[in-house]
Design a protein around this motif. Structure first.
Motif, PDB file in Angstrom:
ATOM      1  N   GLN A  67      -4.723  20.517   2.931  1.00 40.39           N
ATOM      2  CA  GLN A  67      -4.516  19.771   1.507  1.00 40.39           C
ATOM      3  C   GLN A  67      -5.027  19.120   0.484  1.00 40.39           C
ATOM      4  O   GLN A  67      -5.359  18.476  -0.904  1.00 40.39           O
ATOM      5  CB  GLN A  67      -4.028  18.470   2.319  1.00 40.39           C
ATOM      6  N   ASP A 108      -2.173  12.534  -3.544  1.00 40.90           N
ATOM      7  CA  ASP A 108      -1.319  13.694  -3.242  1.00 40.90           C
ATOM      8  C   ASP A 108       0.357  12.600  -3.096  1.00 40.90           C
ATOM      9  O   ASP A 108       0.761  11.799  -2.581  1.00 40.90           O
ATOM     10  CB  ASP A 108      -0.859  14.421  -2.159  1.00 40.90           C
ATOM     11  N   SER A 109       1.024  11.929  -4.567  1.00 38.65           N
ATOM     12  CA  SER A 109       2.084  11.977  -4.649  1.00 38.65           C
ATOM     13  C   SER A 109       3.009  12.704  -4.036  1.00 38.65           C
ATOM     14  O   SER A 109       4.547  11.912  -3.319  1.00 38.65           O
ATOM     15  CB  SER A 109       2.263  12.112  -6.337  1.00 38.65           C
ATOM     16  N   ASN A 110       3.691  13.661  -3.355  1.00 39.07           N
ATOM     17  CA  ASN A 110       4.176  14.270  -3.046  1.00 39.07           C
ATOM     18  C   ASN A 110       3.782  14.309  -1.369  1.00 39.07           C
ATOM     19  O   ASN A 110       5.485  13.904  -0.183  1.00 39.07           O
ATOM     20  CB  ASN A 110       4.438  15.410  -2.935  1.00 39.07           C
ATOM     21  N   ALA A 154       6.806  11.772   1.364  1.00 41.54           N
ATOM     22  CA  ALA A 154       8.123  12.570   1.489  1.00 41.54           C
ATOM     23  C   ALA A 154       7.836  13.666   2.190  1.00 41.54           C
ATOM     24  O   ALA A 154       8.725  13.360   3.250  1.00 41.54           O
ATOM     25  CB  ALA A 154       8.616  13.323  -0.033  1.00 41.54           C
ATOM     26  N   ARG A 155       7.108  14.558   2.473  1.00 42.88           N
ATOM     27  CA  ARG A 155       6.716  15.578   3.264  1.00 42.88           C
ATOM     28  C   ARG A 155       6.236  14.905   4.311  1.00 42.88           C
ATOM     29  O   ARG A 155       7.006  15.583   5.679  1.00 42.88           O
ATOM     30  CB  ARG A 155       5.131  16.351   2.842  1.00 42.88           C
ATOM     31  N   GLU A 180       9.965  13.749   6.323  1.00 41.41           N
ATOM     32  CA  GLU A 180      10.706  14.372   6.445  1.00 41.41           C
ATOM     33  C   GLU A 180      10.483  14.731   7.897  1.00 41.41           C
ATOM     34  O   GLU A 180      11.187  15.484   8.688  1.00 41.41           O
ATOM     35  CB  GLU A 180      10.264  16.155   5.611  1.00 41.41           C
ATOM     36  N   ASN A 198       8.345   5.182   4.452  1.00 42.60           N
ATOM     37  CA  ASN A 198       8.524   6.206   4.304  1.00 42.60           C
ATOM     38  C   ASN A 198       9.711   6.519   4.198  1.00 42.60           C
ATOM     39  O   ASN A 198      10.273   7.244   4.061  1.00 42.60           O
ATOM     40  CB  ASN A 198       7.433   7.289   4.428  1.00 42.60           C
TER      41      ASN A 198
END
Length: 531
Positions: free
Chosen positions: A111, A196-198, A201-202, A205, A306
């Protein structure tokens, strides 16, 4: 600069270096440059893989030095002399630049490597700050892994003009590409999440896909760690979700009363807790904040910030406490701009200035004593008629010539010029007269407040906001237990929190056993290990 014992230890560490290291120093004719040069010269004598290059270049920060491999451009620099708490950061940087493996999960390394952008970090620290090394070491590792990341560690006490210009009044303070990025203790996963903007969400999930736990502990301090260990030893499915592993202990400088441990420091103790937990099959989910507890008949849920929802048959709440605020005008407006809560971390930034300490208990008096050796004058304000600190601390305090103690003082406002603190106002509770003291810093030391806002309306809380528990750690909600500083248990001590965490975990296990008998639904135990 290094005594014989420290040299021996460092030489042993440097034997792990497998690749050549170049230390490039930017120096001038100052005493500090000579002092830094002497340190670096000593280091080079301890390993034939390390060479030192001294330059009188146009670097605007002198003294400073970078660490590199020949032919590489690793963005790790220290502006100042990294002794005190930052000596460990220097040693780790030397080892890692010298080829020693970085201790990070493969997915975290990947990452970092895949971060898209050019990131120039400037981290302002003080050598007495126990929170700063975590930030420094995290950013150094990131610079080592990703060539588009560069990090310079700046000793705020040495580069006072720079600190004044940027009006930095709390450490660690992190700048990225010239703008404030963050303040306070920050771990590598938290930094990555901001870049890391994503990532959020990761993570949500991934968390939402987890199977229900037998015991889910919310909180990673001493109580949470003990609960996790005791649950895991029973062979049941155990999870820990925590905003930061270690909790309030991370902000504790010295620990001298944990039985069998003569003395240690908070961050070191917190690391030991995490390492102990991870020796068992515990699913540790850190950098996650709990937002809601959702009771259920069979499974209890915890919703995270989140959006992910974790489910468990039992819950142990161990979210601890945080510094209590005085809640007067100016406190929040000037936080990190003259209002501080950690004298060990931020004290050096107020060298030669006038400060106030609010609180006459042990924490407040200890803070005043420590600050008196750095600042020009300390004014200690105590609401009551007398100080509440131990007698030995009071004697030491009253022996100091640059300390003024004012009792019967009710703080009413922290004043400032719009950018930073310039004074404090209080009411004399005996005469009713309003008074004002001109100063540059205010250190609040009035105890702790439990982290239970997210639990209102679910478990029963005391009038002080603590979770009410019985002798077994059971809360008002069946299957939900609690432990540590967040509860009504008296005496907020690390050793008590550890015991309470173990007790709550054993109670949760007992609840599981009884529930499985009633429901004919066996606990998902593997191999039970004797407690």
């Amino acid at each position: 600069m290094l005594d014989a014992n420290l040299k021996t230890q460092l030489k042993s560490y440097l034997e792990k270096v497998t690749q050549p290291i170049e230390i490039t120093a930017s120096i001038d004719d100052s005493d500090k440059s000579r002092e830094m040069g002497a340190l670096l010269q000593e280091i080079t004598t301890l390993s034939d893989r390390i060479t030192l290059i001294e330059r009188r270049d146009d670097s605007h920060r002198k003294p400073s030095f970078s660490l590199n491999r020949p032919g590489s451009d690793i963005g790790i620099r220290f502006a100042g002399i990294p002794m005190g708490h930052e000596f460990t950061s220097l040693v780790l940087a030397l080892l890692q630049v010298g080829g020693h493996p970085v201790k990070l999960e493969d997915d975290v390394i990947e990452q970092i490597r895949n971060l898209d952008g050019d990131f120039e970090f400037e981290t302002y620290i003080s050598l007495s700050c126990q929170n700063c090394p975590d930030v420094v070491q995290a950013l150094n590792v990131m610079a080592l892994i990703n060539p588009r990341i560069r990090q310079v560690t700046i000793d705020g006490a040495l580069f006072q003009e720079e600190v004044e210009q940027r009006q930095i009044m709390a450490v660690p303070t992190i700048y990225m590409n010239g703008e404030v990025f963050g303040q306070g203790r920050t771990g590598i996963k938290e930094i990555i999440a901001k870049l890391d903007s994503n990532a959020g969400a990761r993570s949500a999930e991934k968390l939402a896909a987890k199977d229900p736990f037998d015991v889910l502990i919310v909180g990673g301090g001493p109580a949470g760690a003990a609960a996790a260990i005791y649950a895991a030893r029973k062979g049941i499915r155990t999870g820990v979700v925590a905003e930061r592993f270690g909790g309030q202990v991370l902000d504790t400088l010295a620990i001298e009363n944990f039985v069998s441990v003569k003395e240690t420091e908070g961050p070191e103790f917190a690391n030991a807790l995490e390492e102990h937990v991870k020796t068992y099959e515990v699913d540790v989910m850190d950098v996650q904040r709990a937002e809601a507890l959702i009771p259920g008949e069979k499974l209890i849920a915890v919703r995270l910030a989140n959006g992910a929802v974790l489910k468990s048959k039992t819950i142990v709440l161990a979210t601890g406490a945080r510094w209590r605020e005085i809640n007067v005008p100016g406190e929040r407006e000037y936080r990190n701009h003259g209002v501080a809560y950690c004298p060990h971390c931020d004290g050096p930034l107020f060298k030669g200035k006038r400060v106030s300490v609010i609180g006459g208990g042990n924490s407040g008096v200890e803070a005043a004593i420590d600050l008196a050796g750095i600042v020009s004058h300390v004014t200690l304000l105590e609401f009551g008629a007398e100080l509440r600190a131990d007698a030995v601390l009071q004697r030491k305090l009253h022996s100091l010539p640059n300390v003024t103690v004012i009792t019967q003082a009710q703080t009413t406002e922290i004043t400032g010029d719009g950018k930073k603190v310039n004074g404090i106002s209080y009411t004399d509770r005996t005469s009713g007269e309003s008074k004002h003291v001109e100063l540059e810093g205010v250190f609040v030391q009035i105890g702790l407040v439990p982290n239970t806002e997210w639990l209102k309306g679910t478990v029963q809380l005391s009038r002080h906001g603590e979770i009410e528990i019985d002798a077994r750690g059971q809360t008002s909600v069946p299957g939900v237990f609690a432990a540590g500083d967040v509860t009504t248990v008296p005496f907020k001590q690390i050793v008590i929190a550890v015991g309470e965490g173990a007790k709550a975990s054993l109670s949760a296990f007992d609840h599981l056993i009884r529930s499985s008998v009633d429901d004919d639904a066996p606990v998902t135990a593997k191999v039970a290990v004797a407690a």
